[in-house]
Design a protein around this motif. Sequence first.
Motif, short mmCIF file in Angstrom:
data_model
loop_
_atom_site.label_atom_id
_atom_site.label_comp_id
_atom_site.label_asym_id
_atom_site.label_seq_id
_atom_site.Cartn_x
_atom_site.Cartn_y
_atom_site.Cartn_z
N TYR A 45 0.81 -1.21 0.00
CA TYR A 45 0.00 0.00 0.00
C TYR A 45 0.85 1.26 0.00
N HIS A 48 1.37 3.85 -2.79
CA HIS A 48 0.41 4.91 -3.15
C HIS A 48 0.76 6.26 -2.53
N HIS A 72 -1.64 10.94 3.82
CA HIS A 72 -3.01 11.33 3.47
C HIS A 72 -4.05 10.24 3.70
N ASP A 73 -3.63 8.97 3.70
CA ASP A 73 -4.61 7.90 3.89
C ASP A 73 -4.57 7.26 5.27
N ASP A 139 -3.69 12.51 -5.43
CA ASP A 139 -4.25 11.21 -5.04
C ASP A 139 -5.07 10.63 -6.17
MN MN Z 1 -5.16 7.97 -1.43
#
Ligand code: MN
Length: 719
Positions: A45, A48, A72-73, A139
């Motif tokens: 992940y 990203h 950001h996530d 994003d």
């Molecule tokens: Mn994202």
Amino acid sequence: MIRINDIIDKISDYYPDADLDLIDRAYIYSARVHDGQVRLSGEPYLSHPLEVSGILADMRLDVVSVTAGLLHDVVEDTHATENDIKEMFGPEVAHIVSGVTKLSKLTFDSSQARQAESIRKMILAMADDIRVILIKLADRLHNMRTLSFQKPKKKIVIAQETIDIYSPIASRLGIFWIKKELEDIAFRYLQPDVYNKIIEMVDQDKLEHENYIDMVKDRIQRAMDENNIRCEVQGRYKNAYSIHQKMIKQSLAFEDVYDIIAFRIVLGNSIPQCYEALGIIHSMWKPIGKKIKDYIAVPKPNMYQALHTTVVGPSGERIEIQIRTEEMDKIAKSGIAAHWSYKEGKQVDEKANKTYAWIQNLVENQESFTDPKEFIENVRIDLFPDEVYVFTPNGEVKTVPKGATPVDFAYLIHTEVGNQCTGAKINGRMVPLQYQLKVGDSIEIITTKGHTPSKDWLNFVKTVKARSRIRQWIKSQEKERSLSLGREMCDKAFRKHRLNFSTLSKSEKMLEVTAHFGFKFFDDLIASVGYGKITPLQIVRRFEPKEEDEQTQDSFIGKIIGRVKKKHINKSGVTVKGIDDVLVRFGKCCQPVPGDSISGYITRGYGVTIHRSNCVNLLKITPDRQIEVEWEGHSKETYPVKIMIRSNDRRGLLADIAAAISKLDSNIIDLNTKTRESMAVESYFTLAVKNTEHLFAVLNALNKIKSVQEVKRLDVKMP
Ligand code: MN
């Protein structure tokens, strides 16, 4: 996959003093909390947030943006909380991450495409820091680049949302390279056949095109060299999506889209040289007049600047050329982001100021915009306007003014919802009715049948609609009270004079009396008794036979007024489509006569009422109660119609008028005269006429009478 060191290299490139430690720590933290998570592509992940931060670094954004990009996530997808972020990375990073998280929670489906503009505004308004939007765009860009790993259905949904929402936002902010890439990828998934065909066609003559590009570039370059203008000439293919848009907009076949190639001259930093270069181009090739655009003198709202021209090239083809300075080129590519990015030795705040100065400047230069609508549209968004965007329970976006309350919202949905509103839930929690709505609130109104508005609501509602509906309701309440009071008073007064009020109130005579007092409806007459404007006795008097009064009032009028039969209530002269034998009445408000365009509406329990098609009262009736009607054609009935005669007063005038009317076989049903200052008289007649032709003949005859200045049929009255 990009590595953290690549990102750090990029940043130190444009900002040697950057706090790289912050980025390092964010990277380590992000890797830890995302550990074990995998993207659909099979990659870890972490790839990203790394890619997203890489994009942000490419845009030369500040350390806070890049750090927030890495994180950001984490609030959305891991156990990390906003507080954790705040403690470890400071309030600024936390604020931005929380903004991005909020946006991620908004989900839209394709049925909402029609509200795309509201959603775009909502997103812009929700992000109180422009960097939130920039991260969201980065994003989305990376998610689009990896869209092939999504399930087929999801691909379409995401691609459509990108076209509807995100690429227009990128365009608004002037970040054209993101806009173009988003559009091209989305286009590839939404219309793969069309996309492939365009790519194929572009490829087909590639060699020929490339020779052509080289030739044009070369000629431009030489001309510039000869004039000592140092510049770089670029020739490039337009992207598939914009070629396709051009084909649709101008309904062209691919072969007819000349400008699939665009040329650009980027020169030093001298604005005068841009104009000089334009002059040189125009002396080489003939410009197409309408296509010259000076966005240097008048920048686009998203601060794009350049000179555009289209010329007729060496073999008669059109060539599109843009001319701009290096600085303009940078802004054209990254728009608002250019103002947020680091330039050597300058502080972030200064750039922030510059951005807002730019907006300020736009406001001040409003007049210089050719299309004011476009300008306002764009700036309103950038200024985060006085509007709040909220969701209905089924996900529709509604716009309310800042400070609006659940009551405003309820009235926005429907007057009944407003009237019966007893409470509200925001995001599932009960709030007081005075609560001020915030961007992104999801609001549910609780109604109770039979509940009625409160006068107190007027103290806090913000919208005109809510205010007027509440007032209207209060007024109707008052009328209700006056009506029952008026009825009671009349009943008493009539009884005193041995008259039966309830029988008389249904009589034809009562309609005349109503009109006599200047009302359209009987209820209004009675209500005004309740208000105390008319005494019951005044009404009673109209029912008492006082012959002398009528006679002295205008002795000869009494003779000429024929008894107009009210037969047309049964034999109306109107046919109602699909129904025979229906009770037909005529609207008192607009008094239709044969020849007028008419419509009918079905009243509850009273048959069909006929109005003139342009009657305002008709417009208030729901279409499902309207019914087609037409005049029968050879009816012998007469119809009442109200006219106004403006004249100077003179002896015998009324007699002349009456004679003219009578001569044309019309009758006066009612007459009402007002003398104004300086001898001017306005007389209102109700005449009985057969049809519009008959009416016009009468009006014409009246117009010819001496001292008459104006004659007209009264328009359909506003209620
Ligand atoms: Mn994202």
